[in-house]
Design a protein around this motif. Structure first.
Motif, PDB file in Angstrom:
ATOM      1  N   GLU A 387       5.868  -2.666  -4.118  1.00  0.00           N
ATOM      2  CA  GLU A 387       6.077  -3.930  -3.393  1.00  0.00           C
ATOM      3  C   GLU A 387       5.472  -3.874  -1.998  1.00  0.00           C
ATOM      4  OE1 GLU A 387      10.263  -4.442  -3.442  1.00  0.00           O
ATOM      5  OE2 GLU A 387      10.380  -4.869  -5.600  1.00  0.00           O
ATOM      6  N   TYR A 388       5.414  -2.664  -1.401  1.00  0.00           N
ATOM      7  CA  TYR A 388       4.815  -2.508  -0.080  1.00  0.00           C
ATOM      8  C   TYR A 388       3.286  -2.483  -0.136  1.00  0.00           C
ATOM      9  CZ  TYR A 388       9.535  -0.737   1.024  1.00  0.00           C
ATOM     10  OH  TYR A 388      10.889  -0.581   1.165  1.00  0.00           O
ATOM     11  N   GLY A 389       2.729  -2.443  -1.351  1.00  0.00           N
ATOM     12  CA  GLY A 389       1.281  -2.416  -1.494  1.00  0.00           C
ATOM     13  C   GLY A 389       0.690  -1.042  -1.749  1.00  0.00           C
ATOM     14  N   VAL A 390       1.537  -0.053  -2.069  1.00  0.00           N
ATOM     15  CA  VAL A 390       1.060   1.302  -2.322  1.00  0.00           C
ATOM     16  C   VAL A 390       0.417   1.370  -3.703  1.00  0.00           C
ATOM     17  CG1 VAL A 390       1.731   3.730  -2.531  1.00  0.00           C
ATOM     18  CG2 VAL A 390       2.868   2.253  -0.847  1.00  0.00           C
ATOM     19  N   SER A 391      -0.779   1.953  -3.782  1.00  0.00           N
ATOM     20  CA  SER A 391      -1.515   2.085  -5.040  1.00  0.00           C
ATOM     21  C   SER A 391      -1.610   3.552  -5.451  1.00  0.00           C
ATOM     22  CB  SER A 391      -2.919   1.511  -4.890  1.00  0.00           C
ATOM     23  OG  SER A 391      -3.675   2.281  -3.968  1.00  0.00           O
ATOM     24  N   ARG A 392      -2.125   3.782  -6.654  1.00  0.00           N
ATOM     25  CA  ARG A 392      -2.253   5.148  -7.162  1.00  0.00           C
ATOM     26  C   ARG A 392      -3.100   6.008  -6.238  1.00  0.00           C
ATOM     27  NH1 ARG A 392      -2.011   8.139 -11.998  1.00  0.00           N
ATOM     28  NH2 ARG A 392      -1.037   6.394 -13.095  1.00  0.00           N
ATOM     29  N   ILE A 393      -4.184   5.455  -5.724  1.00  0.00           N
ATOM     30  CA  ILE A 393      -5.073   6.234  -4.864  1.00  0.00           C
ATOM     31  C   ILE A 393      -4.375   6.650  -3.565  1.00  0.00           C
ATOM     32  CG2 ILE A 393      -6.118   4.289  -3.623  1.00  0.00           C
ATOM     33  CD1 ILE A 393      -8.789   5.786  -3.840  1.00  0.00           C
ATOM     34  N   ASP A 394      -3.397   5.839  -3.121  1.00  0.00           N
ATOM     35  CA  ASP A 394      -2.661   6.185  -1.906  1.00  0.00           C
ATOM     36  C   ASP A 394      -1.813   7.444  -2.111  1.00  0.00           C
ATOM     37  OD1 ASP A 394      -3.694   4.001  -0.506  1.00  0.00           O
ATOM     38  OD2 ASP A 394      -2.131   2.671  -1.260  1.00  0.00           O
ATOM     39  N   TYR A 395      -1.292   7.611  -3.328  1.00  0.00           N
ATOM     40  CA  TYR A 395      -0.522   8.827  -3.617  1.00  0.00           C
ATOM     41  C   TYR A 395      -1.412  10.063  -3.505  1.00  0.00           C
ATOM     42  CZ  TYR A 395       3.549   6.203  -5.271  1.00  0.00           C
ATOM     43  OH  TYR A 395       4.659   5.390  -5.346  1.00  0.00           O
ATOM     44  N   ASP A 396      -2.675   9.944  -3.916  1.00  0.00           N
ATOM     45  CA  ASP A 396      -3.614  11.063  -3.792  1.00  0.00           C
ATOM     46  C   ASP A 396      -3.880  11.384  -2.318  1.00  0.00           C
ATOM     47  OD1 ASP A 396      -3.826  11.200  -6.552  1.00  0.00           O
ATOM     48  OD2 ASP A 396      -5.579   9.876  -6.624  1.00  0.00           O
ATOM     49  N   LYS A 397      -3.978  10.341  -1.495  1.00  0.00           N
ATOM     50  CA  LYS A 397      -4.187  10.564  -0.054  1.00  0.00           C
ATOM     51  C   LYS A 397      -2.984  11.294   0.550  1.00  0.00           C
ATOM     52  CE  LYS A 397      -7.011   6.366   0.430  1.00  0.00           C
ATOM     53  NZ  LYS A 397      -7.079   5.001   1.015  1.00  0.00           N
TER      54      LYS A 397
END
Length: 439
Positions: A387-397
Motif C-alpha cells: 500500500e505504501y508503494g513498495v515493489s519487489r525490486i525495493d526488497y532487493d535494494k
C-alpha cells in the motif's frame, strides 16, 4: 472521536471510530506483537482493557473461542478483534517471547488448582563457575549488578529459542524446551542453540566483568531430555509454573560435571540421540551420577556439524542489540545515500522508523524457529508495504543495504557463513511479504 491511551506510554486522539486496537498500534508505530497477522489465530496481540470496556466492541466468535479455551476475564482481549467506539485505556500484555510462553503455560497448562501435566522436555541447567569464591571481594550491590548483567545477556538465547526460564537459582539458570508441544528433535535442537548462544553471550560480557569487578566469567551447561512434570506449585496465595522430576535433577547433575571434565557444554545420550549427525561432539565418557544405578554417557558438545542458520543470525543479532539505535540510524543513512528514490516512502519520523525497524528485526529473529506462527504477521506487513508503494525490486535494494550495514557493524564476525545465514533469512522473510502483496 475516540481517544486511545496506552498505559504508561502515550495517548492518541481522534482515532477513527470502529478501528481495531491493533490497527491503532500499527498506524501510530507502536510495537505490538501480532504473529498471525491479526486473524485471531494466535494470542500474541492480547491486551488488557484498563478503562472504557463499554467503549469497545463485544468479542467476535473467533475471539470468544480463544477466550473460553484460556479462561480469560472480560478485560483481556485480542487487539485484532477489538474495535474502538469511545475513549479507552489499554495495556499490551506481551512484549517478548518469554511473555508468550509464560502466559500460555499459565492459561493452558497451569490449572486453577495446580494440577500437573507430564511433558517430554529438554531441560537446561547452567551455572557460573566459582562465582561465589570470586565474588566475595565485591560489595552486595555489585554482586546483584553483575548477576543481572549476566542474566540479561544469557537469558536472551533461551527466550529466542522457545525456552521457558523456570527460575534463577543463585547464579544458575534452569530452563525447559518443549513446553509448546514441539517435537523432541526441535526441543533438543533449541536447547543446544540456546546453550551455544549463552556461551557467546558470556564471552562478550566476560571482559567487562573482568575489568570492572575482577571476576572471570566462565559457565557450564548441562542438558538432558526426558519426561518432566509441569505444574503450578506453591502456597495457594503464591504459586508459580515450574518443572519438576528426575529429568530436572539429572540436568543439574550433568552441569556439575562440566568443571570436572573441563568442557562448557555436556549433553546426555538422550539429547544426542534426538539429533543424530547434527552435532560436533567429543568422545563421550561414562559418569556415575548421584541417584543413578548405572553410569550415564555424557557428550561434550562444540556446536553443530553444519552451519545452523538460525543460530548464526540469532548470535550476530545479539551482538547488534546494544547498538540498536546506531544500527537503525546507519541503515537508513546508507539506504537513502544509495537509493535516494526510496526516501519519499518513509513519511514518519526516522527515529521512530529506526525503532520500528529494530522491533521488526527482533520479532523476526525471535520467531525464526517457529515460522508458521509468524507468517501471518509477515504477510500483513507485506500488504501494508504494498500500500505504501513498495515493489519487489525495493526488497532487493533493502537486502543489499542491510547486508552492507551488517558487515559494517559486525566487522570480522560477519563471516561468509553469517552473511549466507542473513541472506537466507532475509530472502525467506521478503518472499513471504512479497507473495502476500502480489496475491
Amino acid at each position: 472521536m475516540p481517544k486511545v491511551t496506552y498505559f504508561h506510554e502515550i495517548t492518541f486522539e481522534d482515532i477513527p471510530e470502529g478501528q481495531t486496537l491493533l490497527d491503532v498500534s500499527i498506524h501510530h508505530r507502536i510495537p505490538h506483537l501480532h504473529q498471525c497477522g491479526g486473524q485471531a489465530r494466535c494470542t500474541t496481540c492480547r491486551i488488557q482493557i484498563l478503562d472504557g470496556l463499554s467503549n469497545v466492541s463485544p468479542r467476535s466468535p473467533l475471539e470468544e473461542k480463544v477466550a473460553s479455551e484460556r479462561g480469560w476475564d472480560e478485560f483481556t482481549r485480542l487487539a485484532c478483534q477489538t474495535h474502538v467506539h469511545g475513549d479507552v485505556v489499554v495495556r499490551r500484555l506481551l512484549d517478548n517471547s518469554q511473555d508468550i510462553i509464560v502466559l500460555d503455560l499459565e492459561e493452558l497448562h497451569g490449572g486453577s488448582a495446580g494440577e500437573g501435566k507430564e511433558l517430554d522436555l529438554a531441560v537446561l541447567f547452567s551455572d557460573i563457575r566459582d562465582f561465589t569464591t570470586h565474588s566475595e571481594q565485591n560489595l552486595p550491590y555489585d554482586i546483584v549488578h553483575m548477576l543481572n548483567r549476566y542474566f540479561t545477556a544469557a537469558a536472551e538465547p533461551v527466550l529466542n529459542n522457545n525456552g521457558f526460564i523456570d527460575k534463577y537459582i543463585g547464579d544458575g539458570i534452569l530452563a525447559a524446551f518443549g513446553t509448546r508441544d514441539e517435537s523432541p528433535e526441535t526441543a533438543c535442537r533449541n536447547a543446544v542453540r540456546a546453550a551455544l548462544g549463552m556461551l557467546e553471550a558470556a564471552r562478550r560480557l566476560a571482559p567487562t566483568l573482568e575489568q570492572q569487578f575482577h571476576v572471570p566469567l566462565h559457565i557450564g551447561i548441562g542438558i538432558h531430555f526426558g519426561t518432566a512434570i509441569l505444574g503450578r506449585i506453591g502456597h495457594p496465595g503464591k504459586r508459580q509454573i515450574t518443572v519438576i522430576g528426575d529429568t530436572v535433577n539429572t540436568a543439574s547433575r550433568i552441569e556439575s560435571m562440566t568443571k570436572q571434565f573441563a568442557t562448557p557444554i555436556l549433553l546426555s545420550d538422550s539429547v544426542v540421540s534426538q539429533l543424530p549427525g547434527a552435532l560436533q561432539l567429543d568422545p563421550p565418557f561414562a559418569v556415575p551420577l548421584k541417584g543413578k544405578t548405572t553410569p550415564m554417557q555424557l557428550y561434550p558438545c562444540r556446536g553443530f556439524t553444519a552451519p545452523d542458520t538460525i543460530f548464526l543470525v540469532q548470535s550476530s543479532f545479539d551482538n547488534l542489540v546494544p547498538r540498536a539505535a546506531a544500527f537503525g540510524d546507519r541503515f537508513y543513512a546508507n539506504l537513502f545515500d544509495t537509493y535516494p528514490e526510496l526516501r519519499p516512502m518513509f513519511r514518519s519520523d526516522l527515529t521512530a522508523q529506526s525503532k520500528m525497524l529494530m522491533s521488526i528485526l527482533s520479532s523476526a529473529v525471535k520467531g525464526l524457529n517457529r515460522m508458521p506462527e509468524i507468517v501471518g504477521g509477515l504477510r500483513a506487513l507485506g500488504k501494508r508495504h504494498h500500500e505504501y508503494g513498495v515493489s519487489r525490486i525495493d526488497y532487493d535494494k533493502v537486502s543489499r543495504v542491510l547486508i552492507g550495514t551488517l558487515e559494517e557493524f559486525l566487522a570480522e564476525e560477519f563471516t561468509p557463513e553469517v552473511q549466507h545465514a542473513w541472506r537466507t533469512v532475509y530472502g525467506m522473510i521478503a518472499e513471504t511479504m512479497i507473495e502476500a502483496a502480489e496475491n
